[in-house]
Design an enzyme around this catalytic site. Structure first.
Site, PDB file in Angstrom:
ATOM      1  CE  LYS A   9      56.651  52.570  21.627  1.00 23.87           C
ATOM      2  NZ  LYS A   9      55.632  51.846  20.823  1.00 23.87           N
ATOM      3  CB  THR A  10      62.402  50.771  17.548  1.00 22.85           C
ATOM      4  OG1 THR A  10      61.781  50.270  18.723  1.00 22.85           O
ATOM      5  CG2 THR A  10      63.843  50.345  17.494  1.00 22.85           C
ATOM      6  CG  ASP A  18      61.812  49.503  23.296  1.00 22.82           C
ATOM      7  OD1 ASP A  18      60.901  50.326  23.475  1.00 22.82           O
ATOM      8  OD2 ASP A  18      61.692  48.501  22.577  1.00 22.82           O
ATOM      9  CB  THR A  68      53.681  50.324  25.591  1.00 19.96           C
ATOM     10  OG1 THR A  68      54.281  49.622  26.688  1.00 19.96           O
ATOM     11  CG2 THR A  68      54.303  49.859  24.298  1.00 19.96           C
ATOM     12  NE  ARG A  96      56.768  45.176  15.745  1.00 25.20           N
ATOM     13  CZ  ARG A  96      56.937  45.738  16.943  1.00 25.20           C
ATOM     14  NH1 ARG A  96      56.043  45.568  17.882  1.00 25.20           N
ATOM     15  NH2 ARG A  96      57.999  46.463  17.197  1.00 25.20           N
TER      16      ARG A  96
HETATM   17  P1  ADP Z   1      57.738  50.151  18.114  1.00 22.37           P
HETATM   18  O1  ADP Z   1      59.160  50.451  18.483  1.00 22.37           O
HETATM   19  O2  ADP Z   1      56.824  51.327  18.314  1.00 22.37           O
HETATM   20  O3  ADP Z   1      57.200  48.909  18.766  1.00 22.37           O
HETATM   21  P2  ADP Z   1      58.865  49.692  15.493  1.00 22.37           P
HETATM   22  O4  ADP Z   1      59.597  50.976  15.317  1.00 22.37           O
HETATM   23  O5  ADP Z   1      59.683  48.494  15.844  1.00 22.37           O
HETATM   24  O6  ADP Z   1      57.677  49.872  16.542  1.00 22.37           O
HETATM   25  O7  ADP Z   1      58.018  49.456  14.147  1.00 22.37           O
HETATM   26  C1  ADP Z   1      57.619  48.157  13.740  1.00 22.37           C
HETATM   27  C2  ADP Z   1      57.844  47.993  12.254  1.00 22.37           C
HETATM   28  O8  ADP Z   1      56.887  48.790  11.564  1.00 22.37           O
HETATM   29  C3  ADP Z   1      59.222  48.492  11.788  1.00 22.37           C
HETATM   30  O9  ADP Z   1      60.094  47.439  11.595  1.00 22.37           O
HETATM   31  C4  ADP Z   1      58.961  49.193  10.484  1.00 22.37           C
HETATM   32  O10 ADP Z   1      59.229  48.320   9.409  1.00 22.37           O
HETATM   33  C5  ADP Z   1      57.484  49.504  10.461  1.00 22.37           C
HETATM   34  N1  ADP Z   1      57.208  50.932  10.660  1.00 22.37           N
HETATM   35  C6  ADP Z   1      56.977  51.552  11.829  1.00 22.37           C
HETATM   36  N2  ADP Z   1      56.696  52.841  11.654  1.00 22.37           N
HETATM   37  C7  ADP Z   1      56.745  53.058  10.323  1.00 22.37           C
HETATM   38  C8  ADP Z   1      56.532  54.224   9.513  1.00 22.37           C
HETATM   39  N3  ADP Z   1      56.170  55.397  10.058  1.00 22.37           N
HETATM   40  N4  ADP Z   1      56.680  54.102   8.175  1.00 22.37           N
HETATM   41  C9  ADP Z   1      57.008  52.908   7.644  1.00 22.37           C
HETATM   42  N5  ADP Z   1      57.207  51.769   8.341  1.00 22.37           N
HETATM   43  C10 ADP Z   1      57.089  51.846   9.676  1.00 22.37           C
END
Ligand code: ADP
Length: 326
Positions: free
Chosen positions: A66-67, A111, A160, A219
């Protein structure tokens, strides 16, 4: 465009290698193809009209990107991204400071929006809808109101727990994307890129094994690759083989289905202590000595997606006989 890099500095606590691993462009962002297809259209339309994107709500379990997607959108539009979170916006003034720092078309990423306090949420409504901030100025016993004009910006919010977002807030998002767990092949693609960035040598079968055990979550796959690399380093092997990947993952208590200790304990309790359910979340949490939010946000989504459990009005129930696997 260079100011977009500000994004990377604002992700608090992010280590330099994590910053490198995080994809920057839509092309590097793997999986989530339905979201990417729609997003490409919205991005092109926003660029053509030189307007900010409509506000976006992203929801799904942690670690699904998401981030990262918020960073990608800012990069693709060549605008700045400011990152904050629901709990960080304690007072109205905190929100005002962030909003005032935005330039036209910029993106504000909040977030954990479900943790925003209700009074702050209500201040956000006119900011999202009319790009104004209503401020109450207190002078002694008297108070007066001032309206502050804000630049037209895009709010990208992530959660989430979509169910905890109040309907008036949810209705103010023009775009809503639900992020799904990734397929093994998509995680494999992510691992190829991460291994290249980290300079890790690994057989394809080894990366496939890590992908298969990563609970459909980018992640987790990146984290497991780093841990498996540690095992390979200690064994003084140059390239990670399938065998080493399997042994390391087993040593890390991640089984062939991607379940970890907590998942197994959860399923064991559900089957053995509660006869397969139904059992309430709070009862389950206290039996496991875990926080109910952790179970609901981190543990259960994958167990549900894999068809191991069901959520029913009477509580959680086992959906697959697992005794042999646990
Ligand atoms: P969330 O915000 O949903 O908790 P993040 O955006 O922080 O998740 O993603 C976690 C890690 O996973 C990121 O640092 C990134 O390296 C990797 N990641 C997430 N989505 C992808 C994607 N679609 N393709 C490649 N790497 C990704």
């Amino acid at each position: 465009m260079s100011e977009t890099l500000l994004t990377r500095e604002t992700i608090s606590g992010e280590k330099p290698y994590e910053e490198k691993i995080r994809p920057q462009s839509l092309k590097e962002y793997k999986g989530q193809s339905k979201i990417k297809d729609q997003l490409s259209v919205f991005l092109q339309a926003a660029r053509t009209r030189n307007e900010p994107l409509d506000h976006i709500l992203l929801y799904g379990p942690p670690g699904l990107g998401k981030t990262t997607l918020a960073c990608v959108i800012a990069y693709e539009l060549g605008v700045n991204l400011k990152i904050t979170s629901g709990p960080a916006l304690e007072r109205a003034i905190d929100l005002l400071i962030v909003l005032k720092s935005l330039k036209p078309n910029d993106i504000l990423f909040i977030d954990e929006i479900h943790r925003l306090k209700r009074p702050i949420e209500e201040i956000l409504y006119p900011a999202m809808e009319d790009f104004v901030f209503h401020r109450v100025i207190q002078k002694g016993l008297a108070s007066s109101a001032a309206t502050i004009q804000l630049p037209h910006f895009t709010l990208i919010a992530a959660t989430t727990r979509a169910g905890l977002i109040a309907p008036p807030l949810r209705d103010r998002f023009g775009i809503m994307f639900h992020l799904d767990f990734y397929l093994k092949e998509e995680l494999f693609q992510i691992l190829i890129r991460t291994a290249r960035i980290l300079g890790v040598k690994a057989e394809e079968a080894a990366l496939m094994e890590i992908a298969a055990r990563s609970r459909g979550t980018p992640r987790i796959c990146n984290r497991l690759l780093k841990r498996v690399r540690d095992f390979a380093t200690v064994r003084q092997v140059e390239s990670i083989s399938e065998q080493i990947a399997k042994e390391s993952l087993t040593a890390l208590s991640v089984d062939a289905q991607g379940l970890d200790d907590l998942d197994r304990k959860y399923l064991n309790f559900l089957m053995e202590k509660f006869g397969g359910g139904p059992v309430g979340l709070e009862t389950m949490a206290s039996a496991l000595g875990e926080d109910s939010e952790t179970l609901e946000e981190i543990c259960e989504p994958y167990l549900l997606q894999q068809g191991f459990i069901q959520r029913t009005p009477r509580g959680r129930m086992a959906a697959k006989a697992l005794a042999g696997d646990l």
